[in-house]
Design an enzyme around this catalytic site. Sequence first.
Site, PDB file in Angstrom:
ATOM      1  N   HIS A   8       0.785  -1.310   0.006  1.00 23.14           N
ATOM      2  CA  HIS A   8      -0.045  -0.110  -0.014  1.00 23.14           C
ATOM      3  C   HIS A   8       0.922   1.266  -0.013  1.00 23.14           C
ATOM      4  CE1 HIS A   8      -3.314   2.452   0.635  1.00 23.14           C
ATOM      5  NE2 HIS A   8      -3.680   2.188   1.988  1.00 23.14           N
TER       6      HIS A   8
ATOM      7  N   ASP B 270       3.017   5.513  -7.103  1.00 20.29           N
ATOM      8  CA  ASP B 270       4.240   5.442  -6.264  1.00 20.29           C
ATOM      9  C   ASP B 270       5.353   5.285  -7.078  1.00 20.29           C
ATOM     10  OD1 ASP B 270       2.749   6.259  -3.896  1.00 20.29           O
ATOM     11  OD2 ASP B 270       2.171   3.949  -3.618  1.00 20.29           O
TER      12      ASP B 270
ATOM     13  N   HIS C 108      -1.784  -2.558  -9.986  1.00 22.72           N
ATOM     14  CA  HIS C 108      -2.785  -1.900  -8.913  1.00 22.72           C
ATOM     15  C   HIS C 108      -3.978  -2.690  -8.584  1.00 22.72           C
ATOM     16  CE1 HIS C 108      -5.125   1.039  -6.901  1.00 22.72           C
ATOM     17  NE2 HIS C 108      -4.022   1.602  -6.539  1.00 22.72           N
TER      18      HIS C 108
HETATM   19  N1  CMC Z   1       5.467  -7.150 -10.589  1.00 27.51           N
HETATM   20  C1  CMC Z   1       5.192  -8.387 -11.158  1.00 27.51           C
HETATM   21  N2  CMC Z   1       4.211  -9.117 -11.108  1.00 27.51           N
HETATM   22  C2  CMC Z   1       3.196  -8.613 -10.912  1.00 27.51           C
HETATM   23  C3  CMC Z   1       3.172  -7.385  -9.934  1.00 27.51           C
HETATM   24  C4  CMC Z   1       4.299  -6.713  -9.983  1.00 27.51           C
HETATM   25  N3  CMC Z   1       4.317  -5.406  -9.390  1.00 27.51           N
HETATM   26  N4  CMC Z   1       1.787  -6.845  -9.652  1.00 27.51           N
HETATM   27  C5  CMC Z   1       1.042  -7.893  -9.930  1.00 27.51           C
HETATM   28  N5  CMC Z   1       1.787  -8.892 -10.913  1.00 27.51           N
HETATM   29  C6  CMC Z   1       1.142 -10.091 -11.171  1.00 27.51           C
HETATM   30  C7  CMC Z   1       0.906 -11.354 -10.077  1.00 27.51           C
HETATM   31  O1  CMC Z   1       1.957 -12.168  -9.839  1.00 27.51           O
HETATM   32  C8  CMC Z   1      -0.539 -11.699 -10.904  1.00 27.51           C
HETATM   33  O2  CMC Z   1       0.179 -12.712 -11.599  1.00 27.51           O
HETATM   34  P1  CMC Z   1      -0.570 -14.092 -11.970  1.00 27.51           P
HETATM   35  O3  CMC Z   1      -1.941 -13.628 -12.656  1.00 27.51           O
HETATM   36  O4  CMC Z   1       0.182 -14.873 -12.998  1.00 27.51           O
HETATM   37  O5  CMC Z   1      -0.889 -14.917 -10.521  1.00 27.51           O
HETATM   38  C9  CMC Z   1      -0.916 -10.746 -11.587  1.00 27.51           C
HETATM   39  O6  CMC Z   1      -0.084  -9.672 -11.750  1.00 27.51           O
HETATM   40  C10 CMC Z   1      -2.364 -10.194 -10.862  1.00 27.51           C
HETATM   41  O7  CMC Z   1      -1.569  -9.627  -9.689  1.00 27.51           O
HETATM   42  P2  CMC Z   1      -2.482  -9.518  -8.106  1.00 27.51           P
HETATM   43  O8  CMC Z   1      -1.654  -9.765  -6.870  1.00 27.51           O
HETATM   44  O9  CMC Z   1      -3.540 -10.452  -8.248  1.00 27.51           O
HETATM   45  O10 CMC Z   1      -3.052  -8.220  -8.194  1.00 27.51           O
HETATM   46  P3  CMC Z   1      -3.449  -7.698  -6.850  1.00 27.51           P
HETATM   47  O11 CMC Z   1      -4.660  -6.500  -7.215  1.00 27.51           O
HETATM   48  O12 CMC Z   1      -3.607  -8.463  -5.634  1.00 27.51           O
HETATM   49  O13 CMC Z   1      -2.069  -6.530  -6.247  1.00 27.51           O
HETATM   50  C11 CMC Z   1      -0.674  -4.954  -5.848  1.00 27.51           C
HETATM   51  C12 CMC Z   1      -2.254  -5.078  -6.627  1.00 27.51           C
HETATM   52  C13 CMC Z   1      -0.557  -3.266  -6.099  1.00 27.51           C
HETATM   53  C14 CMC Z   1      -0.697  -5.226  -4.497  1.00 27.51           C
HETATM   54  C15 CMC Z   1       0.240  -5.605  -6.881  1.00 27.51           C
HETATM   55  O14 CMC Z   1       0.170  -5.248  -8.029  1.00 27.51           O
HETATM   56  C16 CMC Z   1       1.663  -5.267  -6.333  1.00 27.51           C
HETATM   57  O15 CMC Z   1       2.358  -5.975  -5.523  1.00 27.51           O
HETATM   58  N6  CMC Z   1       2.421  -4.195  -6.853  1.00 27.51           N
HETATM   59  C17 CMC Z   1       3.846  -3.712  -6.246  1.00 27.51           C
HETATM   60  C18 CMC Z   1       3.381  -2.881  -4.880  1.00 27.51           C
HETATM   61  C19 CMC Z   1       3.057  -1.423  -5.547  1.00 27.51           C
HETATM   62  O16 CMC Z   1       3.578  -0.833  -6.379  1.00 27.51           O
HETATM   63  N7  CMC Z   1       1.802  -1.156  -4.634  1.00 27.51           N
HETATM   64  C20 CMC Z   1       1.572   0.396  -4.617  1.00 27.51           C
HETATM   65  C21 CMC Z   1      -0.050   0.296  -5.228  1.00 27.51           C
HETATM   66  S1  CMC Z   1      -0.412   2.065  -5.624  1.00 27.51           S
HETATM   67  C22 CMC Z   1      -0.465   3.027  -4.111  1.00 27.51           C
HETATM   68  C23 CMC Z   1      -1.757   2.582  -3.244  1.00 27.51           C
HETATM   69  O17 CMC Z   1      -2.852   2.924  -4.249  1.00 27.51           O
HETATM   70  O18 CMC Z   1      -1.983   2.237  -2.318  1.00 27.51           O
END
Ligand code: CMC
Length: 430
Positions: free
Chosen positions: A265, A364, A306
């Site tokens: 987050h 971010d 995201h």
């Molecule tokens: N790098 C590589 N792969 C990724 C990433 C990433 N940053 N983000 C998602 N994926 C992949 C993930 O492994 C999954 O693959 P598969 O379908 O093969 O299992 C797919 O994309 C979907 O990901 P998800 O985990 O289901 O997506 P989510 O909605 O649960 O997670 C997130 C969203 C923001 C937690 C994630 O994208 C992440 O960890 N990003 C890096 C951390 C980050 O930058 N966070 C800031 C968000 S913006 C600030 C805010 O609004 O808080």
Amino acid sequence: MVNEVAKLTLPGKETLELPIIKGTLGPDVIDIGMLSKAEMFTFDPGFRSTASCESKITFIDGNKGLLLHRGYPIEQLAEHSDFLEVCYLLLFGELPNTVQKVEFEKKVKNHTLIHEQLIRFYSGFRRDAHPMAIMCGVVGALSAFYHDSLDIHNEEHREMASFRLIAKMPTLAAMSYKYSVGQPFVSPLNRMSYAENFLHMMFSVPSEEMIPNPILVKAMDRIFILHADHEQNASTSTVRLAGSSGANPFACIAAGIAALWGPAHGGANEAVLAMLQEIGDVSNIPKFIEKAKDKNDPFRLMGFGHRVYKNFDPRATVMRKSCYEVLDELGLHDDPLFAIALKLEEIALKDPYFIEKKLYPNVDFYSGIILRAIGIPTNMFTVIFAMARTVGWIAHWNEMISSPDLSINRPRQLYTGSTMRDFTPMDKRK
Ligand code: CMC
């Protein structure tokens, strides 16, 4: 507005007619409130399909890359407004006229100072404490100082607490930085804008007043605007959950700060910089891209992806522009870390994995780069997010408390533990 129903047939029970409620924008919701009477719950870990509340503050369409505050697109607010004006909009629902704006700014700025006794709290922390740890403590501690704004059912108390929180967050945040570097705290200057004053409190020293560069002030203000609210994210939902029990606003915002701290987050902008440092050199980027794609490797590209935006993050588009303006102004395009960031952005945007999964740089990614360029230490990044998000948290908390059907938020669960069994005496245990 209800005009349709969804029919749910449960095994061995009569079919339920669940009202479908329409909002002004976005998906309709199915009101499942009556399910518990049929002794059934819904199961949605991570709340991917759950609307936890009704709200009029912020609307996001993740597929279209749309973010509206009280109906106004974030791009327009970032271009034409300033942070305190956006605060007014989020809190009161409309943009202020000239008189309202002046009056609001005056009221907020009246509260920028910190109680002398609270200042002494800082010396109780280790100098190497993470500033978010300090913020969790000192913001919660505000409730010990302002007994005249703790009655959550009193509208004037709520407004006073809101002004105090918005006004004091930059002062508390800058103090947490000054404490870590062993410099004296710098008092707020109310003649300055919100962003300018924050930079002044961060970087002025008694021997030399720092006159903030207007381009950096503008970028800082944009960072505040772009982080001001984001509907029912993890920290806002935490504030609502804490507030639903009747907890005071300062305690609720401290809970929000704690939830924001995590790297998934608000901690992401700090994690972006840590990742860039770990990559170390442009030549290592392909290796890290492969790591991010490897299912067996927990590494993710920080600042990409995201939960809600599956097209692009509209805040990132604005932030990217600001990022380039700041790097130009400071002549930092050739800085090795920024060079890695810009190359990483270029490579990831062309990579089929990131394209297919719709993983774009989020706000971010760019805010981390700007903050570092301004000279803000990495461990202050999430604190700055918390400062900006405070107004969003308060607006949601206030909306919830003012709602006629306020009740404690209490989710249920799918239990998969042991069934009932008798206590085992010690000599019979394995
Ligand atoms: N790098 C590589 N792969 C990724 C990433 C990433 N940053 N983000 C998602 N994926 C992949 C993930 O492994 C999954 O693959 P598969 O379908 O093969 O299992 C797919 O994309 C979907 O990901 P998800 O985990 O289901 O997506 P989510 O909605 O649960 O997670 C997130 C969203 C923001 C937690 C994630 O994208 C992440 O960890 N990003 C890096 C951390 C980050 O930058 N966070 C800031 C968000 S913006 C600030 C805010 O609004 O808080």
